[in-house]
Design an enzyme around this catalytic site. Sequence first.
Site, mmCIF file in Angstrom:
data_model
loop_
_atom_site.group_PDB
_atom_site.id
_atom_site.type_symbol
_atom_site.label_atom_id
_atom_site.label_comp_id
_atom_site.label_asym_id
_atom_site.label_seq_id
_atom_site.Cartn_x
_atom_site.Cartn_y
_atom_site.Cartn_z
ATOM 1 N N GLU A 1 -0.291 -2.880 7.813
ATOM 2 C CA GLU A 1 -1.340 -3.516 7.000
ATOM 3 C C GLU A 1 -2.035 -2.439 6.169
ATOM 4 O O GLU A 1 -2.066 -1.274 6.559
ATOM 5 C CB GLU A 1 -2.310 -4.201 7.981
ATOM 6 C CG GLU A 1 -3.468 -4.953 7.413
ATOM 7 C CD GLU A 1 -3.108 -6.070 6.447
ATOM 8 O OE1 GLU A 1 -2.524 -5.750 5.401
ATOM 9 O OE2 GLU A 1 -3.454 -7.225 6.718
ATOM 10 N N ASP A 2 -2.580 -2.841 5.034
ATOM 11 C CA ASP A 2 -3.299 -1.844 4.224
ATOM 12 C C ASP A 2 -4.731 -1.667 4.701
ATOM 13 O O ASP A 2 -5.235 -0.551 4.746
ATOM 14 C CB ASP A 2 -3.251 -2.171 2.721
ATOM 15 C CG ASP A 2 -3.793 -3.550 2.398
ATOM 16 O OD1 ASP A 2 -3.702 -4.442 3.261
ATOM 17 O OD2 ASP A 2 -4.309 -3.747 1.287
ATOM 18 N N ASP B 1 -10.497 -5.369 7.608
ATOM 19 C CA ASP B 1 -11.856 -5.479 7.085
ATOM 20 C C ASP B 1 -12.672 -6.255 8.135
ATOM 21 O O ASP B 1 -13.174 -5.653 9.087
ATOM 22 C CB ASP B 1 -11.726 -6.224 5.747
ATOM 23 C CG ASP B 1 -12.876 -5.995 4.805
ATOM 24 O OD1 ASP B 1 -13.936 -5.608 5.275
ATOM 25 O OD2 ASP B 1 -12.728 -6.213 3.603
ATOM 26 N N PHE C 1 -15.898 -0.343 -2.019
ATOM 27 C CA PHE C 1 -14.841 -1.169 -2.598
ATOM 28 C C PHE C 1 -13.721 -0.259 -3.063
ATOM 29 O O PHE C 1 -13.830 0.434 -4.065
ATOM 30 C CB PHE C 1 -15.363 -2.022 -3.755
ATOM 31 C CG PHE C 1 -14.393 -3.093 -4.141
ATOM 32 C CD1 PHE C 1 -14.474 -4.354 -3.566
ATOM 33 C CD2 PHE C 1 -13.364 -2.824 -5.032
ATOM 34 C CE1 PHE C 1 -13.536 -5.333 -3.881
ATOM 35 C CE2 PHE C 1 -12.424 -3.801 -5.363
ATOM 36 C CZ PHE C 1 -12.518 -5.053 -4.789
ATOM 37 N N ARG D 1 -2.997 -1.584 -7.984
ATOM 38 C CA ARG D 1 -2.201 -1.377 -6.770
ATOM 39 C C ARG D 1 -1.248 -0.192 -6.918
ATOM 40 O O ARG D 1 -0.814 0.393 -5.941
ATOM 41 C CB ARG D 1 -1.366 -2.628 -6.465
ATOM 42 C CG ARG D 1 -2.161 -3.853 -6.076
ATOM 43 C CD ARG D 1 -1.213 -4.897 -5.500
ATOM 44 N NE ARG D 1 -1.769 -6.243 -5.487
ATOM 45 C CZ ARG D 1 -2.479 -6.772 -4.493
ATOM 46 N NH1 ARG D 1 -2.739 -6.057 -3.431
ATOM 47 N NH2 ARG D 1 -2.919 -8.012 -4.549
HETATM 48 C C1 PRP Z 1 -6.453 -8.036 2.445
HETATM 49 C C2 PRP Z 1 -5.709 -7.074 3.354
HETATM 50 C C3 PRP Z 1 -5.687 -7.802 4.656
HETATM 51 C C4 PRP Z 1 -6.970 -8.607 4.638
HETATM 52 C C5 PRP Z 1 -7.982 -7.924 5.469
HETATM 53 O O1 PRP Z 1 -5.547 -8.946 1.933
HETATM 54 O O2 PRP Z 1 -4.428 -6.799 2.884
HETATM 55 O O3 PRP Z 1 -4.565 -8.627 4.804
HETATM 56 O O4 PRP Z 1 -7.406 -8.686 3.280
HETATM 57 O O5 PRP Z 1 -9.173 -8.645 5.520
HETATM 58 P P1 PRP Z 1 -9.807 -9.168 6.867
HETATM 59 O O6 PRP Z 1 -9.724 -8.082 7.889
HETATM 60 O O7 PRP Z 1 -11.230 -9.445 6.455
HETATM 61 O O8 PRP Z 1 -9.100 -10.420 7.300
HETATM 62 P P2 PRP Z 1 -5.796 -9.811 0.628
HETATM 63 O O9 PRP Z 1 -6.081 -11.222 1.070
HETATM 64 O O10 PRP Z 1 -6.804 -9.144 -0.254
HETATM 65 O O11 PRP Z 1 -4.378 -9.845 -0.043
HETATM 66 P P3 PRP Z 1 -3.466 -8.660 -0.648
HETATM 67 O O12 PRP Z 1 -2.911 -7.859 0.512
HETATM 68 O O13 PRP Z 1 -2.401 -9.396 -1.366
HETATM 69 O O14 PRP Z 1 -4.317 -7.812 -1.552
#
Ligand code: PRP
Length: 175
Positions: free
Chosen positions: A95-96, A99, A148, A161
């Site tokens: 995962e990136d 949050d 951010f 990205r």
């Molecule tokens: C981001 C990230 C995680 C998630 C984390 O995805 O890649 O999957 O949010 O947030 P959380 O811990 O509050 O659940 P995003 O929905 O922005 O999609 P992306 O990876 O396509 O940018």
Amino acid sequence: MSVDVFLSESKIQERIEQLAKMINKDFAGEELYVIGVLNGAFMFTADLVRHLNMPVTIDFMSASSYGDSTESSGELKINLDIKVDIKDKNVLIVEDIVDTGLTMTILKKNFEARGPKSLKLASLLYKPARNTHKVNIDYLAFEIEDKFVIGYGLDFDGRYRELPYIGVYSAEDSQ
Ligand code: PRP
């Protein structure tokens, strides 16, 4: 408006090599199924697997979580599922960013239900200030403040990205 480098390309790559060493040690003599979570984790996944030295199968998935951030349960909408069967396999979710932790909490539950031999999580970033759902991150590259961040897979409205580093917006103009 400009973008300040927050985590440089070399710092990210150095840390990824350290994480890969830990993963190589933990899974020595085993096979590993690496599942990158799109879109954000595409770059981290690609760089991490380059340093793994066990037999690796790579797949990707895309999921969105829905739910009140104060609730411990939430719905997971799978936009794209993995094509591999992970039953009795060693699985590493990549995962990136973690949050609030909601996405990983419910994604991990979904994966556990598929009966893997083991399930681990690697995340590039973790923002403790925003966390409402405690998730165990087995391989964490960086714990960061509540900024951010963009770049290295992370977007702002679909952009940035492609940056090889992680940046934060600055009110200062770069000119
Ligand atoms: C981001 C990230 C995680 C998630 C984390 O995805 O890649 O999957 O949010 O947030 P959380 O811990 O509050 O659940 P995003 O929905 O922005 O999609 P992306 O990876 O396509 O940018």
